[in-house]
Write a protein that holds these residues in place. Structure first.
Motif, PDB file in Angstrom:
ATOM      1  N   GLY A  65       0.793  -1.256  -0.080  1.00 41.85           N
ATOM      2  CA  GLY A  65      -0.029  -0.036   0.028  1.00 41.85           C
ATOM      3  C   GLY A  65       0.723   1.312   0.210  1.00 41.85           C
ATOM      4  O   GLY A  65       0.254   2.556   0.071  1.00 41.85           O
ATOM      5  N   VAL A  66       2.176   1.225  -0.175  1.00 39.69           N
ATOM      6  CA  VAL A  66       3.016   2.328  -0.091  1.00 39.69           C
ATOM      7  C   VAL A  66       3.007   2.943  -1.725  1.00 39.69           C
ATOM      8  O   VAL A  66       3.284   2.026  -2.538  1.00 39.69           O
ATOM      9  CB  VAL A  66       4.233   2.191   0.270  1.00 39.69           C
ATOM     10  CG1 VAL A  66       5.179   3.444   0.283  1.00 39.69           C
ATOM     11  CG2 VAL A  66       4.339   1.770   1.559  1.00 39.69           C
ATOM     12  N   SER A  67       2.725   4.301  -1.727  1.00 38.43           N
ATOM     13  CA  SER A  67       2.969   4.679  -3.154  1.00 38.43           C
ATOM     14  C   SER A  67       4.166   5.160  -3.140  1.00 38.43           C
ATOM     15  O   SER A  67       4.708   5.781  -2.698  1.00 38.43           O
ATOM     16  CB  SER A  67       1.877   5.937  -3.228  1.00 38.43           C
ATOM     17  OG  SER A  67       2.096   6.686  -4.463  1.00 38.43           O
ATOM     18  N   VAL A  68       4.957   4.581  -4.367  1.00 31.57           N
ATOM     19  CA  VAL A  68       6.396   4.849  -4.501  1.00 31.57           C
ATOM     20  C   VAL A  68       6.589   5.675  -5.898  1.00 31.57           C
ATOM     21  O   VAL A  68       6.167   5.016  -7.008  1.00 31.57           O
ATOM     22  CB  VAL A  68       7.257   3.651  -4.440  1.00 31.57           C
ATOM     23  CG1 VAL A  68       8.653   3.943  -4.934  1.00 31.57           C
ATOM     24  CG2 VAL A  68       7.041   2.962  -3.072  1.00 31.57           C
ATOM     25  N   ARG A  69       7.326   6.527  -6.104  1.00 35.77           N
ATOM     26  CA  ARG A  69       7.472   7.444  -7.445  1.00 35.77           C
ATOM     27  C   ARG A  69       8.767   7.155  -7.547  1.00 35.77           C
ATOM     28  O   ARG A  69       9.941   7.446  -6.653  1.00 35.77           O
ATOM     29  CB  ARG A  69       7.025   8.938  -7.166  1.00 35.77           C
ATOM     30  CG  ARG A  69       5.454   8.974  -7.199  1.00 35.77           C
ATOM     31  CD  ARG A  69       5.293  10.478  -7.113  1.00 35.77           C
ATOM     32  NE  ARG A  69       5.755  11.384  -8.248  1.00 35.77           N
ATOM     33  CZ  ARG A  69       5.625  12.672  -8.408  1.00 35.77           C
ATOM     34  NH1 ARG A  69       5.140  13.247  -7.476  1.00 35.77           N
ATOM     35  NH2 ARG A  69       6.116  13.294  -9.332  1.00 35.77           N
ATOM     36  N   ARG A  70       9.389   6.607  -8.545  1.00 41.17           N
ATOM     37  CA  ARG A  70      10.766   6.502  -8.828  1.00 41.17           C
ATOM     38  C   ARG A  70      11.567   7.375  -9.683  1.00 41.17           C
ATOM     39  O   ARG A  70      11.072   8.048 -10.698  1.00 41.17           O
ATOM     40  CB  ARG A  70      10.776   5.168  -9.911  1.00 41.17           C
ATOM     41  CG  ARG A  70      10.153   4.044  -9.240  1.00 41.17           C
ATOM     42  CD  ARG A  70       9.344   3.187 -10.235  1.00 41.17           C
ATOM     43  NE  ARG A  70       8.800   1.819  -9.945  1.00 41.17           N
ATOM     44  CZ  ARG A  70       7.751   1.649  -9.175  1.00 41.17           C
ATOM     45  NH1 ARG A  70       6.980   2.588  -9.183  1.00 41.17           N
ATOM     46  NH2 ARG A  70       7.308   0.560  -8.902  1.00 41.17           N
ATOM     47  N   PHE A  71      12.722   7.969  -8.979  1.00 39.00           N
ATOM     48  CA  PHE A  71      13.324   9.005  -9.498  1.00 39.00           C
ATOM     49  C   PHE A  71      14.996   8.375  -9.661  1.00 39.00           C
ATOM     50  O   PHE A  71      15.267   7.822  -8.726  1.00 39.00           O
ATOM     51  CB  PHE A  71      13.534  10.280  -8.781  1.00 39.00           C
ATOM     52  CG  PHE A  71      12.047  10.942  -8.944  1.00 39.00           C
ATOM     53  CD1 PHE A  71      11.802  11.780  -9.717  1.00 39.00           C
ATOM     54  CD2 PHE A  71      11.234  10.616  -7.574  1.00 39.00           C
ATOM     55  CE1 PHE A  71      10.390  12.585  -9.524  1.00 39.00           C
ATOM     56  CE2 PHE A  71      10.099  11.319  -7.576  1.00 39.00           C
ATOM     57  CZ  PHE A  71       9.669  12.271  -8.454  1.00 39.00           C
ATOM     58  N   ALA A  72      15.508   8.837 -10.837  1.00 38.71           N
ATOM     59  CA  ALA A  72      16.967   8.427 -11.065  1.00 38.71           C
ATOM     60  C   ALA A  72      17.733   9.875 -11.643  1.00 38.71           C
ATOM     61  O   ALA A  72      17.320  10.431 -12.408  1.00 38.71           O
ATOM     62  CB  ALA A  72      17.292   7.400 -11.853  1.00 38.71           C
ATOM     63  N   VAL A  73      19.091   9.741 -11.295  1.00 38.64           N
ATOM     64  CA  VAL A  73      19.859  10.912 -11.832  1.00 38.64           C
ATOM     65  C   VAL A  73      19.973  10.626 -13.347  1.00 38.64           C
ATOM     66  O   VAL A  73      19.806  11.688 -14.180  1.00 38.64           O
ATOM     67  CB  VAL A  73      21.251  11.117 -11.284  1.00 38.64           C
ATOM     68  CG1 VAL A  73      22.019  12.106 -11.937  1.00 38.64           C
ATOM     69  CG2 VAL A  73      21.222  11.256  -9.652  1.00 38.64           C
ATOM     70  N   ARG A  74      20.208   9.419 -13.864  1.00 38.59           N
ATOM     71  CA  ARG A  74      20.287   9.162 -15.197  1.00 38.59           C
ATOM     72  C   ARG A  74      20.122   7.551 -15.481  1.00 38.59           C
ATOM     73  O   ARG A  74      20.034   6.891 -14.571  1.00 38.59           O
ATOM     74  CB  ARG A  74      21.788   9.609 -15.601  1.00 38.59           C
ATOM     75  CG  ARG A  74      22.844   8.537 -14.914  1.00 38.59           C
ATOM     76  CD  ARG A  74      24.206   8.746 -15.435  1.00 38.59           C
ATOM     77  NE  ARG A  74      24.694  10.200 -15.135  1.00 38.59           N
ATOM     78  CZ  ARG A  74      25.128  10.668 -13.956  1.00 38.59           C
ATOM     79  NH1 ARG A  74      25.322   9.776 -12.931  1.00 38.59           N
ATOM     80  NH2 ARG A  74      25.336  11.988 -13.898  1.00 38.59           N
ATOM     81  N   PRO A  75      19.680   7.303 -16.591  1.00 41.85           N
ATOM     82  CA  PRO A  75      19.588   5.989 -16.880  1.00 41.85           C
ATOM     83  C   PRO A  75      20.758   5.259 -17.080  1.00 41.85           C
ATOM     84  O   PRO A  75      21.770   5.946 -17.290  1.00 41.85           O
ATOM     85  CB  PRO A  75      18.598   5.994 -18.194  1.00 41.85           C
ATOM     86  CG  PRO A  75      19.131   7.428 -19.020  1.00 41.85           C
ATOM     87  CD  PRO A  75      19.465   8.230 -17.953  1.00 41.85           C
TER      88      PRO A  75
END
Length: 397
Positions: free
Chosen positions: A29-39
């Motif tokens: 139930g945790v909403s997680v948004r994914r961020f990264a500096v670069r692919p």
């Protein structure tokens, strides 16, 4: 609860544990948004990683000019927060030493973009205490959400002063260590005053997907999985196999992975005349790695430096013993009941451990595998560990 997960390069073939951790949190139930500096700049071999890449937002994607404009706008719209963050970025730069100014200016611009993108998130959790933790710290100083980070090692602990690890710990809501060893390293960097907000949450695997494999065949090979690099010491595997062949000429090794030391490993194979006994497979997807470990006699990982490798947990979950080195967090999972530990860099000891494994009766290998499986179920179940992480988010956020 909406959490921003921040990574440097994501997804990466060698770091699927982060993807599993996010999935386990979302299942609870945790909403997680994914961020990264670069692919990642290499080809992803797993479909799940390719799908994960489409869900990830990259901080450097707009390009340098756009990031400069966003940073200028933030300085005008939020002068007090920008001044706080700029002073902190200067401190980070001074701790890092010469040649780091451009890098820390980039961190500040990435933090500005993260603050803008993570609007609505209540917390930022960074994996690794290096540049991602610096960006999360600067984002918080700008007025963005508070942050935490997971520290793995070993590189993170080499120069804690230059990495401003103490400052990152001081400003964080909490910090996660993947082993007791890593928690001690964080305490050394931040002082015992931050001990109460240091928590061990071990990396996990999906134990339901990794069912114990049948006993290995008599001609089962040793398998090594990991990036081909000095740190992983695969060249020593070739030298140890040459020693082992004096008594066990049928022994074979499969190396899964790729990297900088592949030419040196290939040369060592040729030098020892082991071309028919060592197979270099390159990178493989999760299913192929699972199949290889299931068919192995044991996992080989004679590393010089590690945190606690996920592949050890995977091998143990599949009921396979492990031959590795007693460094960092590895002895917290592997001992004489579930494998063999040797001094890092000791080729004769590595060869002796491989010989002992070859001479171990099948029923004893099965007993070691059962014990190994039980340990992973108890301490490295990704669902249970995600529950612990979710509890920390709830407690501190």
């Amino acid at each position: 609860m909406q959490i921003a997960y921040l990574m440097n390069t994501y997804p990466v073939t060698s770091a699927t544990f982060i993807r599993r951790e996010i999935a386990a949190l979302e299942a609870q139930g945790v909403s997680v948004r994914r961020f990264a500096v670069r692919p990642w700049d290499q080809q992803l071999v797993d479909d799940a990683d390719r799908q994960e890449q489409t869900r990830t937002t990259y901080l450097l994607a707009p390009g340098g000019l756009r990031l400069v404009l966003l940073t200028m706008a933030e300085s005008l719209r939020n002068p007090r927060g920008f001044w706080r963050a700029a002073k902190t970025a200067w401190t980070l730069y001074r701790n890092a030493g010469r040649g780091a100014l451009v890098r820390h200016v980039a961190y500040l611009m990435e933090a500005v973009h993260l603050k803008r993108l993570a609007n609505g998130c209540t917390h930022v959790h960074a994996h690794f205490s290096t540049n991602t933790a610096a960006v999360a710290l600067l984002c918080a100083r700008l007025g963005g959400p508070g942050y935490s980070f997971t520290a793995h090692g070993p590189d993170e602990f080499l120069d804690p002063g230059a990495a401003s690890l103490g400052l990152k710990l001081q400003m964080a809501r909490f910090a996660v260590a993947i082993t007791e060893f890593a928690r001690v390293q964080l305490a050394l960097a931040g002082g015992m005053g931050i001990w109460p907000k240091l928590h061990v949450v071990r990396c996990g695997v999906d134990v339901t997907d990794l069912r114990p494999a049948p006993p290995p065949a008599t001609d089962a090979p040793f398998v090594c999985v990991g990036r081909l690099c000095v740190q992983k010491a695969q060249e020593h595997i070739v030298a140890a196999l040459a020693d082992l062949h004096q008594t066990h000429p049928q022994a074979r090794v499969i190396l899964i992975g790729d990297g900088d030391t592949r030419p040196a490993i290939t040369a060592a194979i040729a030098r020892h005349g082991l071309g028919e006994h060592v197979e270099l497979r390159g990178w493989a997807d999760n299913a192929a790695v699972k199949d290889a470990l299931s068919g192995a006699r044991a996992l080989l990982l004679p590393s010089f430096a590690e945190g606690l490798p996920i592949v050890i947990m995977e091998a143990h979950a599949l009921g396979r013993p492990v031959i590795s080195t007693y460094i960092a967090g590895i002895p917290e999972l592997v001992d004489q009941q579930t494998g063999w530990l040797v001094p890092a860099g000791d080729v004769p000891a590595l060869a002796a451990a491989m010989r002992a494994c070859m001479d171990t009766p099948p029923e004893e290998l099965a007993s070691m595998g059962a014990m190994a499986r039980a340990r992973v179920e108890a301490a490295h179940d990704v669902t249970r560990n995600a529950t612990d992480l979710k509890a920390l988010f709830s407690r501190y956020v």
